[in-house]
Design a protein around this motif. Structure first.
Motif, PDB file in Angstrom:
ATOM      1  N   ALA A 175      20.488  30.057  67.491  1.00 56.17           N
ATOM      2  CA  ALA A 175      20.935  28.846  66.805  1.00 56.17           C
ATOM      3  C   ALA A 175      19.839  28.250  65.928  1.00 56.17           C
ATOM      4  CB  ALA A 175      21.403  27.811  67.826  1.00 56.17           C
ATOM      5  N   THR A 176      18.614  28.296  66.420  1.00 53.79           N
ATOM      6  CA  THR A 176      17.494  27.717  65.675  1.00 53.79           C
ATOM      7  C   THR A 176      16.842  28.737  64.746  1.00 53.79           C
ATOM      8  OG1 THR A 176      16.105  28.167  67.623  1.00 53.79           O
ATOM      9  CG2 THR A 176      16.984  25.940  67.380  1.00 53.79           C
ATOM     10  N   GLN A 177      17.406  29.964  64.726  1.00 53.67           N
ATOM     11  CA  GLN A 177      16.983  31.020  63.807  1.00 53.67           C
ATOM     12  C   GLN A 177      15.505  31.385  63.956  1.00 53.67           C
ATOM     13  OE1 GLN A 177      18.365  30.224  59.795  1.00 53.67           O
ATOM     14  NE2 GLN A 177      20.295  29.372  60.540  1.00 53.67           N
ATOM     15  N   PHE A 178      15.061  31.417  65.208  1.00 55.00           N
ATOM     16  CA  PHE A 178      13.713  31.900  65.477  1.00 55.00           C
ATOM     17  C   PHE A 178      13.698  33.419  65.395  1.00 55.00           C
ATOM     18  CE2 PHE A 178      12.492  27.760  66.519  1.00 55.00           C
ATOM     19  CZ  PHE A 178      11.144  27.722  66.864  1.00 55.00           C
ATOM     20  N   PRO A 179      12.589  34.009  65.014  1.00 54.55           N
ATOM     21  CA  PRO A 179      12.523  35.471  64.904  1.00 54.55           C
ATOM     22  C   PRO A 179      12.574  36.147  66.269  1.00 54.55           C
ATOM     23  CG  PRO A 179      10.345  34.513  64.572  1.00 54.55           C
ATOM     24  CD  PRO A 179      11.320  33.364  64.613  1.00 54.55           C
ATOM     25  N   ALA A 180      12.949  37.420  66.258  1.00 57.60           N
ATOM     26  CA  ALA A 180      13.040  38.182  67.500  1.00 57.60           C
ATOM     27  C   ALA A 180      11.697  38.240  68.222  1.00 57.60           C
ATOM     28  CB  ALA A 180      13.540  39.592  67.196  1.00 57.60           C
ATOM     29  N   SER A 181      10.610  38.216  67.459  1.00 55.77           N
ATOM     30  CA  SER A 181       9.278  38.266  68.077  1.00 55.77           C
ATOM     31  C   SER A 181       9.035  37.071  68.991  1.00 55.77           C
ATOM     32  CB  SER A 181       8.198  38.322  66.998  1.00 55.77           C
ATOM     33  OG  SER A 181       8.270  37.193  66.144  1.00 55.77           O
ATOM     34  N   GLN A 182       9.619  35.911  68.636  1.00 58.21           N
ATOM     35  CA  GLN A 182       9.489  34.716  69.467  1.00 58.21           C
ATOM     36  C   GLN A 182      10.193  34.924  70.807  1.00 58.21           C
ATOM     37  OE1 GLN A 182       7.786  32.030  68.754  1.00 58.21           O
ATOM     38  NE2 GLN A 182       8.550  30.368  70.035  1.00 58.21           N
ATOM     39  N   PHE A 183      11.332  35.602  70.745  1.00 61.05           N
ATOM     40  CA  PHE A 183      12.093  35.879  71.959  1.00 61.05           C
ATOM     41  C   PHE A 183      11.318  36.823  72.879  1.00 61.05           C
ATOM     42  CE2 PHE A 183      16.045  37.936  73.921  1.00 61.05           C
ATOM     43  CZ  PHE A 183      16.134  36.959  74.891  1.00 61.05           C
ATOM     44  N   ILE A 184      10.767  37.877  72.300  1.00 60.17           N
ATOM     45  CA  ILE A 184       9.984  38.832  73.082  1.00 60.17           C
ATOM     46  C   ILE A 184       8.765  38.145  73.685  1.00 60.17           C
ATOM     47  CG2 ILE A 184       8.602  40.941  72.977  1.00 60.17           C
ATOM     48  CD1 ILE A 184      11.617  41.373  72.779  1.00 60.17           C
ATOM     49  N   SER A 185       8.128  37.273  72.908  1.00 55.91           N
ATOM     50  CA  SER A 185       6.963  36.542  73.396  1.00 55.91           C
ATOM     51  C   SER A 185       7.327  35.664  74.590  1.00 55.91           C
ATOM     52  CB  SER A 185       6.370  35.684  72.274  1.00 55.91           C
ATOM     53  OG  SER A 185       5.288  34.908  72.745  1.00 55.91           O
ATOM     54  N   PHE A 186       8.488  34.986  74.499  1.00 59.65           N
ATOM     55  CA  PHE A 186       8.929  34.141  75.610  1.00 59.65           C
ATOM     56  C   PHE A 186       9.154  34.976  76.868  1.00 59.65           C
ATOM     57  CE2 PHE A 186      12.480  32.725  78.216  1.00 59.65           C
ATOM     58  CZ  PHE A 186      12.014  31.489  78.645  1.00 59.65           C
ATOM     59  N   LEU A 187       9.841  36.121  76.722  1.00 61.71           N
ATOM     60  CA  LEU A 187      10.128  36.967  77.875  1.00 61.71           C
ATOM     61  C   LEU A 187       8.841  37.489  78.509  1.00 61.71           C
ATOM     62  CD1 LEU A 187      13.214  39.028  76.627  1.00 61.71           C
ATOM     63  CD2 LEU A 187      13.190  37.086  78.197  1.00 61.71           C
ATOM     64  N   GLU A 188       7.874  37.869  77.672  1.00 53.88           N
ATOM     65  CA  GLU A 188       6.595  38.349  78.203  1.00 53.88           C
ATOM     66  C   GLU A 188       5.897  37.245  78.994  1.00 53.88           C
ATOM     67  OE1 GLU A 188       4.525  39.664  74.763  1.00 53.88           O
ATOM     68  OE2 GLU A 188       5.448  41.658  74.746  1.00 53.88           O
ATOM     69  N   ASP A 189       5.864  36.035  78.419  1.00 50.26           N
ATOM     70  CA  ASP A 189       5.209  34.919  79.095  1.00 50.26           C
ATOM     71  C   ASP A 189       5.942  34.536  80.387  1.00 50.26           C
ATOM     72  OD1 ASP A 189       3.311  34.781  77.117  1.00 50.26           O
ATOM     73  OD2 ASP A 189       4.318  33.187  76.006  1.00 50.26           O
ATOM     74  N   LEU A 214      29.553  36.654  68.651  1.00 50.95           N
ATOM     75  CA  LEU A 214      28.264  36.694  67.960  1.00 50.95           C
ATOM     76  C   LEU A 214      27.752  38.117  67.812  1.00 50.95           C
ATOM     77  CD1 LEU A 214      26.560  33.616  69.671  1.00 50.95           C
ATOM     78  CD2 LEU A 214      27.276  33.773  67.287  1.00 50.95           C
ATOM     79  N   LEU A 215      28.002  38.926  68.811  1.00 47.32           N
ATOM     80  CA  LEU A 215      27.577  40.320  68.745  1.00 47.32           C
ATOM     81  C   LEU A 215      28.313  41.050  67.617  1.00 47.32           C
ATOM     82  CD1 LEU A 215      25.835  42.529  70.197  1.00 47.32           C
ATOM     83  CD2 LEU A 215      27.919  43.107  71.477  1.00 47.32           C
ATOM     84  N   VAL A 216      29.590  40.748  67.461  1.00 45.13           N
ATOM     85  CA  VAL A 216      30.384  41.381  66.404  1.00 45.13           C
ATOM     86  C   VAL A 216      29.954  40.873  65.034  1.00 45.13           C
ATOM     87  CG1 VAL A 216      32.712  41.600  65.437  1.00 45.13           C
ATOM     88  CG2 VAL A 216      32.353  41.826  67.915  1.00 45.13           C
ATOM     89  N   LEU A 217      29.692  39.571  64.941  1.00 42.98           N
ATOM     90  CA  LEU A 217      29.301  38.983  63.659  1.00 42.98           C
ATOM     91  C   LEU A 217      27.954  39.494  63.172  1.00 42.98           C
ATOM     92  CD1 LEU A 217      30.345  35.230  64.088  1.00 42.98           C
ATOM     93  CD2 LEU A 217      31.482  36.982  62.693  1.00 42.98           C
ATOM     94  N   ASP A 218      27.018  39.678  64.095  1.00 46.88           N
ATOM     95  CA  ASP A 218      25.668  40.110  63.703  1.00 46.88           C
ATOM     96  C   ASP A 218      25.048  40.896  64.854  1.00 46.88           C
ATOM     97  OD1 ASP A 218      23.205  40.538  62.640  1.00 46.88           O
ATOM     98  OD2 ASP A 218      22.630  38.426  62.503  1.00 46.88           O
ATOM     99  N   PHE A 219      25.157  42.209  64.771  1.00 48.39           N
ATOM    100  CA  PHE A 219      24.604  43.065  65.821  1.00 48.39           C
ATOM    101  C   PHE A 219      23.101  43.186  65.604  1.00 48.39           C
ATOM    102  CE2 PHE A 219      23.324  46.969  67.866  1.00 48.39           C
ATOM    103  CZ  PHE A 219      24.081  46.999  69.021  1.00 48.39           C
ATOM    104  N   ASN A 220      22.327  42.503  66.442  1.00 46.62           N
ATOM    105  CA  ASN A 220      20.867  42.598  66.368  1.00 46.62           C
ATOM    106  C   ASN A 220      20.297  42.530  67.772  1.00 46.62           C
ATOM    107  OD1 ASN A 220      20.334  39.745  67.115  1.00 46.62           O
ATOM    108  ND2 ASN A 220      21.249  39.288  65.129  1.00 46.62           N
ATOM    109  N   MET A 221      18.992  42.549  67.886  1.00 46.55           N
ATOM    110  CA  MET A 221      18.362  42.630  69.197  1.00 46.55           C
ATOM    111  C   MET A 221      18.715  41.433  70.071  1.00 46.55           C
ATOM    112  SD  MET A 221      14.351  42.812  70.288  1.00 46.55           S
ATOM    113  CE  MET A 221      14.212  41.036  70.148  1.00 46.55           C
ATOM    114  N   ILE A 222      18.680  40.218  69.498  1.00 46.93           N
ATOM    115  CA  ILE A 222      18.908  39.023  70.309  1.00 46.93           C
ATOM    116  C   ILE A 222      20.375  38.913  70.720  1.00 46.93           C
ATOM    117  CG2 ILE A 222      18.747  36.517  70.403  1.00 46.93           C
ATOM    118  CD1 ILE A 222      16.395  36.607  68.574  1.00 46.93           C
TER     119      ILE A 222
END
Length: 255
Positions: free
Chosen positions: A131-145, A74-82
Motif C-alpha cells: 500500500a505504501t509502495q515500499f520496495p521489495a528490498s525493504q520487505f526482505i530487510s524487515f524479514l531478516e531483522d 492483488l496477486l492477479v493484478l500484479d504478480f510480484n515477490m511481495i
C-alpha cells in the motif's frame, strides 16, 4: 482498464483487514470464544447469522476470508515477490488457523499457534508495504531483522502464540517466578525474549518502536494478571496487546 488508485487502495484494505483479524483473534481469546464454532474450518452453518449475533470467532473467520479474496485479487493484478509472499502467507495463516483449533482442542502441539501468528503478521506487513509502495528490498530487510538477532521480533511473536496454545485459552498461568510446567516456561521464555527485544531496540535507537513495545509489555503484564484471575475470559486486554504489537511492527517498518 483498472483505475490507478485501485491497487494501493486494495492493499490498504487488505492490510487493515489483516490487522483487524489479528486483533479479533485477541478478542476471541479474551472473551472465551476460541472453540465457539467447534473445529469446523473455515465455516460452520449459518456463520453470517452467528456473526451478526456478535460472536467474534465468526467475525474473525469472515474477516480472514476477505483478506484472502483481496490477496488473490492483488496477486492477479500484479504478480510480484511481495504479492506472492502475501498470498502464500494468507494460505499458511488459514491452514495454521485450522491447526490452531486442534491446538485448543488438545490434539496438536502449541507450536502451530506460534507459527499461525507469524504467518498472520507477515500477511499484515506484506500488504502494508504494498500500500505504501515500499520496495521489495525493504520487505526482505524487515524479514531478516525479524528473524535474525539482535531483535528477532518473530521469535517474540512465536512464543506469544505458544503461550496461548499451551494454555488453550482456558488455563491460568500461575506463578512464573519459578517455572514448573510447560505453560510457565513458555511465558518465561516469551518474557525473556521481549526483554532482549527491548535491549536491541535501545541499541538500534528505534525509540518509537521502544515506546510502543514498553506499552505493549505493560499491557502484557496486566494480561498475565487478568488470565490468572479469570483464565477463560481475561477480557479486552489481549486484544489491546495485539494492537500494540501491530504498532511495534509499523514503527519497525517505517523507522
Amino acid at each position: 482498464m483498472i483505475p490507478a488508485f485501485t491497487f494501493p487502495t486494495l492493499a490498504y484494505i487488505g492490510s487493515g483487514l489483516a490487522a483487524t483479524t489479528i486483533i479479533l483473534g485477541g478478542i476471541v481469546e479474551g472473551y472465551g470464544y476460541g472453540l465457539s464454532l467447534g473445529t469446523n474450518w473455515p465455516y460452520t452453518r449459518d456463520i453470517m447469522s452467528v456473526a451478526i449475533k456478535g460472536d467474534p470467532e465468526a467475525i474473525h473467520r469472515i474477516s480472514a476470508t476477505l483478506v484472502g479474496l483481496i490477496s488473490l485479487t492483488l496477486l492477479v493484478l500484479d504478480f510480484n515477490m511481495i504479492t506472492l509472499i502475501g498470498f502464500v502467507s494468507v494460505i499458511f495463516t488459514a491452514l495454521l488457523g485450522m491447526a490452531t483449533l486442534y491446538v485448543l482442542a488438545g490434539k496438536l502441539p502449541s507450536i502451530f499457534q506460534g507459527l499461525h501468528d507469524i504467518a498472520a503478521y507477515t500477511t499484515f506487513v506484506s500488504y502494508l508495504l504494498l500500500a505504501t509502495q515500499f520496495p521489495a528490498s525493504q520487505f526482505i530487510s524487515f524479514l531478516e531483522d525479524a528473524i535474525i538477532p539482535p531483535h528477532f521480533l518473530y521469535f517474540v511473536i512465536f512464543m506469544g502464540g505458544v503461550v496461548t496454545g499451551t494454555r488453550r485459552m482456558r488455563l491460568s498461568i500461575g506463578d512464573v517466578r519459578r517455572p514448573k510446567n510447560k505453560l510457565q516456561w513458555a511465558w518465561a521464555i516469551h518474557g525473556i525474549a521481549a526483554l532482549i527485544f527491548f535491549v536491541a531496540l535501545i541499541y538500534l535507537q528505534m525509540w518509537i518502536a521502544l515506546v510502543f513495545g514498553v506499552a505493549e509489555a505493560i499491557i502484557g503484564i496486566l494480561t498475565y494478571k487478568a488470565i490468572n484471575k479469570n483464565p477463560e475470559k481475561p477480557g479486552i486486554l489481549i486484544g489491546l496487546h495485539q494492537l500494540f504489537s501491530l504498532a511495534v511492527v509499523v514503527a519497525l517498518l517505517f523507522t
